[in-house]
Enzyme design. Sequence first.
Site, PDB file in Angstrom:
ATOM      1  N   HIS A  18      22.418  -6.765  15.860  1.00  0.00           N
ATOM      2  CA  HIS A  18      22.715  -7.771  16.871  1.00  0.00           C
ATOM      3  C   HIS A  18      23.630  -8.829  16.259  1.00  0.00           C
ATOM      4  O   HIS A  18      23.602  -9.065  15.061  1.00  0.00           O
ATOM      5  CB  HIS A  18      21.433  -8.460  17.364  1.00  0.00           C
ATOM      6  CG  HIS A  18      20.458  -7.522  17.980  1.00  0.00           C
ATOM      7  ND1 HIS A  18      20.535  -7.100  19.286  1.00  0.00           N
ATOM      8  CD2 HIS A  18      19.357  -6.911  17.463  1.00  0.00           C
ATOM      9  CE1 HIS A  18      19.539  -6.279  19.549  1.00  0.00           C
ATOM     10  NE2 HIS A  18      18.813  -6.144  18.458  1.00  0.00           N
ATOM     11  N   ALA A  72       7.994  -1.908  -4.199  1.00  0.00           N
ATOM     12  CA  ALA A  72       7.497  -1.752  -2.833  1.00  0.00           C
ATOM     13  C   ALA A  72       7.549  -3.071  -2.071  1.00  0.00           C
ATOM     14  O   ALA A  72       7.280  -4.139  -2.622  1.00  0.00           O
ATOM     15  CB  ALA A  72       6.068  -1.227  -2.865  1.00  0.00           C
ATOM     16  N   THR A 124      18.871  -8.065  -0.614  1.00  0.00           N
ATOM     17  CA  THR A 124      19.994  -8.764   0.022  1.00  0.00           C
ATOM     18  C   THR A 124      21.189  -8.901  -0.915  1.00  0.00           C
ATOM     19  O   THR A 124      22.253  -9.314  -0.481  1.00  0.00           O
ATOM     20  CB  THR A 124      19.555 -10.172   0.464  1.00  0.00           C
ATOM     21  OG1 THR A 124      19.150 -10.918  -0.692  1.00  0.00           O
ATOM     22  CG2 THR A 124      18.407 -10.111   1.450  1.00  0.00           C
ATOM     23  N   LYS A 125      21.006  -8.565  -2.219  1.00  0.00           N
ATOM     24  CA  LYS A 125      22.070  -8.708  -3.212  1.00  0.00           C
ATOM     25  C   LYS A 125      22.242  -7.396  -3.968  1.00  0.00           C
ATOM     26  O   LYS A 125      21.317  -6.582  -4.038  1.00  0.00           O
ATOM     27  CB  LYS A 125      21.714  -9.806  -4.222  1.00  0.00           C
ATOM     28  CG  LYS A 125      21.629 -11.191  -3.633  1.00  0.00           C
ATOM     29  CD  LYS A 125      21.248 -12.188  -4.715  1.00  0.00           C
ATOM     30  CE  LYS A 125      21.135 -13.600  -4.143  1.00  0.00           C
ATOM     31  NZ  LYS A 125      20.707 -14.567  -5.162  1.00  0.00           N
TER      32      LYS A 125
END
Length: 200
Positions: free
Chosen positions: A123, A172, A177-178
């Site tokens: 989105h 886990a 994000t990097k």
Amino acid sequence: MYKALKMLKYLILVKVHTKWSALVFWLNGVKFNSFVTQGVPYVHVSLDAICIFGKRLTMNNGVIFSNSGGNGKCRIEVRQGAVLLIGEDVGMSDVTITCHNKITIGNNVLLGVGAQIRDTDNHSLNPQDWINGKDWENKKTAPIIIGNNVFIGAYSHILKGVSIGNNSVVGAGSVVTKNIPAREIWAGNPAKYIKKMEDE
């Protein structure tokens, strides 16, 4: 005798599921070689998308209980103009792969139960787009690269634009994000560096 019958049932189910999955792959235009699957995955590949599975892919789609505790199907979605490339000797259980740009998964990769790999936000992040009907067309995407010999722990999320180096481990439940360099262990939400991989 009971164990032998149970094993026979298992082998027959795997054969049936694998043949049925091959039909699903073929109908979706997936290029594939040798693979084995327990259960039949959900697969959607758009007509102008590219989806290639390497040799000896194994999939657990929840029909036969596994030690990992997962009992859901793998879901693979490759949208218009996108490219999904999966290398050789890759294993996955109840994994979701959403590809709107490009996702490359190397050889000898293990994707833990419930892992999610998404190269899109799905989105727009602009609330105005939600109102004016441009939500889908203004979504952001960025390629994902997962190297060779990588282990992605159960219920981890690999987000758009991320690269994971060879021989690395994602703990886990992590949200990656990097970029993760080769031979490192990362974990957490958001995932952070834990330590270097030690030579065995």
